[in-house]
Scaffold this motif. Sequence first.
Motif, mmCIF file in Angstrom:
data_model
loop_
_atom_site.group_PDB
_atom_site.id
_atom_site.type_symbol
_atom_site.label_atom_id
_atom_site.label_comp_id
_atom_site.label_asym_id
_atom_site.label_seq_id
_atom_site.Cartn_x
_atom_site.Cartn_y
_atom_site.Cartn_z
ATOM 1 N N HIS A 44 0.821 -1.215 0.000
ATOM 2 C CA HIS A 44 0.000 0.000 0.000
ATOM 3 C C HIS A 44 0.853 1.262 0.000
ATOM 4 C CE1 HIS A 44 -4.262 -1.248 0.419
ATOM 5 N NE2 HIS A 44 -3.722 -2.380 0.839
ATOM 6 N N SER A 45 2.085 1.170 0.468
ATOM 7 C CA SER A 45 2.971 2.333 0.508
ATOM 8 C C SER A 45 3.783 2.491 -0.767
ATOM 9 C CB SER A 45 3.931 2.221 1.701
ATOM 10 O OG SER A 45 3.232 2.158 2.925
ATOM 11 N N ASN A 46 3.584 1.578 -1.723
ATOM 12 C CA ASN A 46 4.308 1.639 -3.007
ATOM 13 C C ASN A 46 5.827 1.638 -2.796
ATOM 14 O OD1 ASN A 46 1.893 1.863 -4.639
ATOM 15 N ND2 ASN A 46 1.757 3.996 -3.967
ATOM 16 N N LEU A 47 6.296 0.706 -1.985
ATOM 17 C CA LEU A 47 7.716 0.666 -1.646
ATOM 18 C C LEU A 47 8.595 0.489 -2.879
ATOM 19 C CD1 LEU A 47 10.022 0.580 0.410
ATOM 20 C CD2 LEU A 47 9.580 -1.854 0.717
ATOM 21 N N LEU A 48 8.214 -0.394 -3.793
ATOM 22 C CA LEU A 48 9.047 -0.628 -4.976
ATOM 23 C C LEU A 48 9.239 0.653 -5.778
ATOM 24 C CD1 LEU A 48 7.870 -4.086 -6.389
ATOM 25 C CD2 LEU A 48 9.870 -3.568 -4.994
ATOM 26 N N GLU A 49 8.152 1.413 -5.951
ATOM 27 C CA GLU A 49 8.242 2.651 -6.717
ATOM 28 C C GLU A 49 9.153 3.658 -6.017
ATOM 29 O OE1 GLU A 49 5.568 0.986 -6.035
ATOM 30 O OE2 GLU A 49 4.576 0.536 -7.945
ATOM 31 N N ARG A 50 9.078 3.697 -4.689
ATOM 32 C CA ARG A 50 9.935 4.632 -3.948
ATOM 33 C C ARG A 50 11.403 4.260 -4.090
ATOM 34 N NH1 ARG A 50 7.220 7.197 1.333
ATOM 35 N NH2 ARG A 50 5.027 6.940 0.822
ATOM 36 N N ILE A 51 11.705 2.972 -3.982
ATOM 37 C CA ILE A 51 13.100 2.540 -4.109
ATOM 38 C C ILE A 51 13.627 2.858 -5.501
ATOM 39 C CG2 ILE A 51 14.610 0.518 -4.217
ATOM 40 C CD1 ILE A 51 12.976 -0.707 -1.963
ATOM 41 N N ALA A 52 12.818 2.552 -6.531
ATOM 42 C CA ALA A 52 13.248 2.833 -7.903
ATOM 43 C C ALA A 52 13.495 4.329 -8.104
ATOM 44 C CB ALA A 52 12.195 2.324 -8.890
ATOM 45 N N ARG A 53 12.579 5.155 -7.584
ATOM 46 C CA ARG A 53 12.726 6.616 -7.722
ATOM 47 C C ARG A 53 13.959 7.120 -6.991
ATOM 48 N NH1 ARG A 53 8.731 9.303 -3.926
ATOM 49 N NH2 ARG A 53 10.440 8.688 -2.528
ATOM 50 N N ASP A 54 14.149 6.681 -5.749
ATOM 51 C CA ASP A 54 15.263 7.188 -4.945
ATOM 52 C C ASP A 54 16.606 6.662 -5.439
ATOM 53 O OD1 ASP A 54 13.359 8.469 -3.508
ATOM 54 O OD2 ASP A 54 13.581 7.291 -1.677
ATOM 55 N N THR A 55 16.621 5.457 -6.026
ATOM 56 C CA THR A 55 17.855 4.938 -6.600
ATOM 57 C C THR A 55 18.295 5.783 -7.787
ATOM 58 O OG1 THR A 55 17.326 2.677 -5.908
ATOM 59 C CG2 THR A 55 18.954 2.932 -7.655
ATOM 60 N N VAL A 56 17.344 6.148 -8.625
ATOM 61 C CA VAL A 56 17.649 7.024 -9.766
ATOM 62 C C VAL A 56 18.182 8.363 -9.275
ATOM 63 C CG1 VAL A 56 16.636 8.322 -11.671
ATOM 64 C CG2 VAL A 56 16.002 5.936 -11.324
ATOM 65 N N ALA A 57 17.534 8.916 -8.233
ATOM 66 C CA ALA A 57 18.003 10.199 -7.689
ATOM 67 C C ALA A 57 19.411 10.070 -7.123
ATOM 68 C CB ALA A 57 17.032 10.683 -6.611
#
Length: 345
Positions: free
Chosen positions: A313-326
């Motif tokens: 529900h917290s969309n953890l995968l999307e957050r990790i992918a976004r923060d890794t790119v950053a």
Amino acid sequence: MGGDAGPTVALAGAEVALGRRPDLSFLLYGDAAAVEPLLQQHPKLKAVSTFQHCEVAVGMNDKPSQALRKGRYKSSMWRAIQAVRDGEADVAVSAGNTGALMAMSSFCLKMLPGIQRPAIAAIWPTLRGESIVLDVGATIGADAQLLTQFAIMGAAMAQCVFDLERPNVGLLNVGVEEIKGVEEVREAGRILREINHPGFAYHGFVEGDDIGRGVVDVVVTEGFAGNIALKTAEGTARQIAQYLRSAMSRSLLSKIGYLFARPAFNMVRDKMDPRKVNGGVFLGLNGMVIKSHGGTDAEGLASAIELAREMVHSNLLERIARDTVAGEAERAALAETNIKEVIPV
């Protein structure tokens, strides 16, 4: 089929989780002869579940290579992970063989772009509340780049679990001074200081006793040290509990004292109950997998399932992918700046 008690605890834990989270539904994989009679005892769970028979169950003592050879495509563990890969399930939860689960998950789901290797993240009770510690056993040894990736993934999980906008991250070391520790840890500290990642604040080095004090929200280390720290903490908690039980039953006076102090002891027991924080999150994979303790009971398994639901529900995968790119963008910009400083243009 995994864990010390197999489907008995798995099904009971799923029903406990369902009672707390009625929006859950389950895909159950295992041996029909063992599972179906037990499932009849849990009518509410059965109503929201689909059961699929599997010929093979990975043993708790199987080596990861053995599990891959004999259990790929046929075992209950593989089928549960495959359901995540194919979009049939949002997350897989298992109390089975940790090494086999990690090997199968890595083979089946692959890594997220930009992530070298996976990490197991655990929620750790502290004096301030809770912290996240990773890696606690997936990767033995880690270079500076991998430790930096662990920091990014752990911070993303802290954002989800603790609802923190910019969690504090520390690197586990033998001292807080910048000159201490092995080269890989010192280099990771330098990188984390310089990139100034928007997803977290880098605190610096932390020592072993800082974990329980809750000095930071996320503690980063490699899997060998992390697993030893985890097992030491669990063993110490059991040791203290045994000391207290022995002391409280030693004499009539101590038994009377316990009656008056029972609320306080119950509070301590509840705080140190490993079932409440059961569930290691496999971070870095292109899919969600949660590892429950093999020796847990229904309450602990339910906690792992609820953690799995929260991660989805917290969309953890999307957050990790976004923060890794950053993070990679920050490192690239930093590297370019350093080159220009060395070679003026």
